[in-house]
Design a protein around this motif. Structure first.
Motif, PDB file in Angstrom:
ATOM      1  N   GLN A  69       0.846  -1.191   0.000  1.00  0.00           N
ATOM      2  CA  GLN A  69       0.000   0.000   0.000  1.00  0.00           C
ATOM      3  C   GLN A  69       0.881   1.240   0.000  1.00  0.00           C
TER       4      GLN A  69
ATOM      5  N   CYS B 234      -3.240   0.277  -3.811  1.00  0.00           N
ATOM      6  CA  CYS B 234      -3.047  -1.048  -3.231  1.00  0.00           C
ATOM      7  C   CYS B 234      -2.658  -2.035  -4.323  1.00  0.00           C
TER       8      CYS B 234
ATOM      9  N   PRO C 159      -2.356  -6.086  -4.518  1.00  0.00           N
ATOM     10  CA  PRO C 159      -2.606  -7.304  -3.729  1.00  0.00           C
ATOM     11  C   PRO C 159      -1.555  -8.380  -3.979  1.00  0.00           C
TER      12      PRO C 159
ATOM     13  N   LEU D   6     -10.252  -8.504  -3.555  1.00  0.00           N
ATOM     14  CA  LEU D   6      -9.569  -7.367  -2.925  1.00  0.00           C
ATOM     15  C   LEU D   6     -10.576  -6.588  -2.081  1.00  0.00           C
ATOM     16  N   TYR D   7     -10.129  -6.150  -0.915  1.00  0.00           N
ATOM     17  CA  TYR D   7     -11.001  -5.449   0.038  1.00  0.00           C
ATOM     18  C   TYR D   7     -10.343  -4.130   0.468  1.00  0.00           C
ATOM     19  N   TRP D   8     -11.165  -3.139   0.689  1.00  0.00           N
ATOM     20  CA  TRP D   8     -10.743  -1.905   1.351  1.00  0.00           C
ATOM     21  C   TRP D   8     -11.524  -1.779   2.663  1.00  0.00           C
TER      22      TRP D   8
ATOM     23  N   ARG E  90     -10.693  -1.046  -9.588  1.00  0.00           N
ATOM     24  CA  ARG E  90      -9.674  -2.087  -9.654  1.00  0.00           C
ATOM     25  C   ARG E  90      -9.476  -2.409 -11.130  1.00  0.00           C
TER      26      ARG E  90
ATOM     27  N   SER F 199      -5.529  -1.579  -7.159  1.00  0.00           N
ATOM     28  CA  SER F 199      -6.756  -0.848  -6.865  1.00  0.00           C
ATOM     29  C   SER F 199      -6.414   0.523  -6.294  1.00  0.00           C
TER      30      SER F 199
ATOM     31  N   TYR G  28      -6.611   3.332   6.414  1.00  0.00           N
ATOM     32  CA  TYR G  28      -7.279   2.624   5.324  1.00  0.00           C
ATOM     33  C   TYR G  28      -6.450   1.392   4.992  1.00  0.00           C
TER      34      TYR G  28
ATOM     35  N   CYS H 142      -5.953  -2.234   3.025  1.00  0.00           N
ATOM     36  CA  CYS H 142      -6.273  -3.051   1.863  1.00  0.00           C
ATOM     37  C   CYS H 142      -5.964  -4.505   2.213  1.00  0.00           C
TER      38      CYS H 142
ATOM     39  N   SER I 260      -6.332  -8.773   0.604  1.00  0.00           N
ATOM     40  CA  SER I 260      -6.662  -9.618  -0.542  1.00  0.00           C
ATOM     41  C   SER I 260      -6.785 -11.063  -0.099  1.00  0.00           C
TER      42      SER I 260
END
Lengths: 115, 115
Positions: free
Chosen positions: A6, A23, A25, A32-34, A69, A75, A90, A92, A94
């Motif tokens: 990140q 980000c 991953p 992928l998540y935030w 993304r 992303s 924040y 990130c 995966s």
């Protein structure tokens, strides 16, 4: 194996300015998540991608937050305009797939301070 | 909807003493449960997870947790605390929802280890 990357790690902005986080991953991870982590709270999911499609953005404040993304890999998460209450870390994450038992691997996070 | 409650925002133990971090969950479907650890200025790292099968789960760094359905609990323990265990610990629940799987975190417990 490289972890979730990140950048930037820290960002300080004035309210009403815009900011973007990046980000990358783990290679081969489709999901992928935030997350947003406010001081003293657990992480809260903002948005989830499966490849380059959005699976869940129900908790994303869409009037000011956006995410994409591209090509199902990297992303970016953008905030425009920022508010004081957006000050948070924040994160990130995966995972290989999006199953309920799939482990999510987290990056170091970006700490945002809005003045 | 799923939720997690972590009892005690701060826990302090002496080096060598038993570590017990409490987690209770709420889920309308069979849950998958996770414990993550977060060291200062780092992302979350998975300690252990419960999916199905054996209810006593062993993780990294000597930690273990037991899934008790009747008590809706998933407490984290370690027989002997080490200074390096000082960190923040998060319990999380995952279950398949309308939008796919979703990881819901508790507020976290900060573990302090005294010498």
């Amino acid at each position: 194996e490289a972890g979730v990357a990140q950048s930037p790690r820290y960002k300080i902005i004035e309210k009403r300015q815009s900011v973007a986080f990046w980000c990358n991953p783990i290679s081969g991870h489709a999901t992928l998540y935030w997350y947003q982590q406010i001081l003293g709270q657990g992480p809260k999911l903002l948005i989830q991608f499966q490849n380059n499609g959005v699976v869940d953005d129900s908790q994303l404040p869409k009037d000011r937050f956006s995410a994409e993304r591209l090509k199902g890999v990297d992303s970016t998460l953008k905030i425009q305009p920022a508010k004081l209450e957006d000050s948070a870390v924040y994160l990130c994450a995966s995972s290989l797939a999006s199953g309920v038992a799939d482990t999510q691997y987290f990056g170091p996070g970006t700490r945002l301070t809005v003045l | 909807a799923q939720s997690v409650t972590q009892l005690g925002s701060h826990v302090s133990v002496s080096e060598g003493a038993l570590v017990l971090l409490r987690c209770n969950y709420s889920s309308s479907v069979p849950p998958y449960l996770f414990w993550y650890v977060q060291y200062p200025n780092q992302g979350l790292q998975l300690l252990l997870k419960y999916t199905t099968g054996a209810t006593l789960v062993k993780g990294i760094n000597g930690f273990e947790a037991e899934f008790k359905k009747s008590e809706t609990s998933f407490h984290l323990t370690k027989p002997s605390a080490h200074m390096s265990d000082a960190a923040e610990y998060f319990c999380a629940v995952s279950a398949l929802g309308f939008y796919g799987n979703k990881l819901v975190f508790g507020a976290g417990t900060i573990l302090r280890v005294k010498s």
